[in-house]
Design an enzyme around this catalytic site. Structure first.
Site, mmCIF file in Angstrom:
data_model
loop_
_atom_site.group_PDB
_atom_site.id
_atom_site.type_symbol
_atom_site.label_atom_id
_atom_site.label_comp_id
_atom_site.label_asym_id
_atom_site.label_seq_id
_atom_site.Cartn_x
_atom_site.Cartn_y
_atom_site.Cartn_z
ATOM 1 N N SER A 101 -60.118 -26.703 -28.818
ATOM 2 C CA SER A 101 -59.442 -25.844 -27.857
ATOM 3 C C SER A 101 -59.770 -24.379 -28.152
ATOM 4 O O SER A 101 -60.930 -23.989 -28.058
ATOM 5 C CB SER A 101 -57.937 -26.153 -27.888
ATOM 6 O OG SER A 101 -57.273 -25.607 -26.778
ATOM 7 N N ASP A 151 -58.145 -33.397 -18.207
ATOM 8 C CA ASP A 151 -57.585 -32.305 -18.997
ATOM 9 C C ASP A 151 -57.129 -31.178 -18.067
ATOM 10 O O ASP A 151 -57.950 -30.572 -17.378
ATOM 11 C CB ASP A 151 -58.645 -31.783 -19.977
ATOM 12 C CG ASP A 151 -58.087 -30.850 -21.024
ATOM 13 O OD1 ASP A 151 -57.083 -30.167 -20.744
ATOM 14 O OD2 ASP A 151 -58.656 -30.782 -22.127
ATOM 15 N N HIS A 182 -55.778 -33.283 -22.625
ATOM 16 C CA HIS A 182 -56.149 -32.339 -23.676
ATOM 17 C C HIS A 182 -55.944 -32.918 -25.074
ATOM 18 O O HIS A 182 -56.281 -32.284 -26.064
ATOM 19 C CB HIS A 182 -55.328 -31.059 -23.514
ATOM 20 C CG HIS A 182 -55.949 -29.848 -24.149
ATOM 21 N ND1 HIS A 182 -57.199 -29.370 -23.796
ATOM 22 C CD2 HIS A 182 -55.501 -29.027 -25.133
ATOM 23 C CE1 HIS A 182 -57.488 -28.301 -24.529
ATOM 24 N NE2 HIS A 182 -56.474 -28.070 -25.344
#
Length: 202
Positions: A101, A151, A182
């Site tokens: 991320s 996501d 995610h």
């Protein structure tokens, strides 16, 4: 801007061992992927870097003004800070990165600005919401992107565009998709293990 980061480190087994840089997601810290790094490359030098930006108490590597809206000036400055720090880790072995991320985003940004630093990188659920300029120097690099097709933070078309961009620069790039969002799932961990397998013996 200081070049120092707080890090958690494990020595490698020999001077030619790879250096495995571990970059957490928003709200994580240097412990988030340390054990994973040890499992993936037990003989590697591990360097887990704590983000130095706080967003409401959640650690990050650069500022943003909203979900998916980056402070581009801050990103540029902190990309250079990270690159300078990573250059200081140089050793006989290859430099390999793994980020999730926000950690994947700073890792991708460093690769775009300084393609000479990393031999290989794992970008877990990255979001690069702009079209990067062409970059020379990525032809010998290996990139694995892992992503969820649903996501909500990192839309699949942008993930595919990033993979295509790396391929367009001559890198060997692949995307390991899963059908979720995610979250990190077992299938992507298996893909990562296969990707870094060649570096297990130092």
């Amino acid at each position: 801007m200081s070049e120092a980061y707080f890090i958690k480190e494990q020595a490698g087994q020999g001077p030619a061992a790879p250096t495995f840089v571990l970059l957490h997601g928003t709200g994580g810290d240097e412990n988030q992927f340390f054990n994973l790094g040890r499992q993936l490359l037990p003989q590697a030098r591990l360097v887990a870097i704590r983000g130095d930006v706080s967003e409401g108490g959640a650690l990050r590597y650069f500022r943003r003004t909203g979900e998916g809206v980056y402070d581009m000036d801050d990103l540029a400055a902190r990309t250079e800070k990270m690159a300078g720090f990573l250059a200081g880790l140089a050793s006989e072995g290859p430099l390999i990165g793994l980020g999730y991320s926000n950690g994947a985003n700073i890792l991708a940004s460093v690769m775009m600005a300084h393609p000479e630093l990393f031999e290989a990188a794992v970008l877990m659920h990255p979001l690069i919401p702009w079209k990067p300029e062409p970059v020379e120097g990525l032809a010998e690099r290996r990139v694995l992107i892992t992503a969820g097709r649903r996501d909500p933070i990192c839309p699949a078309p942008l993930t595919q565009a990033l993979g295509d961009w790396f391929t367009g620069q001559g890198a060997t790039a692949e995307i390991a998709w899963h059908e979720g969002g995610h979250e990190i799932v077992q299938s992507e961990l298996a893909a990562i293990a296969g990707f870094v397998e060649r570096y297990r013996d130092g």
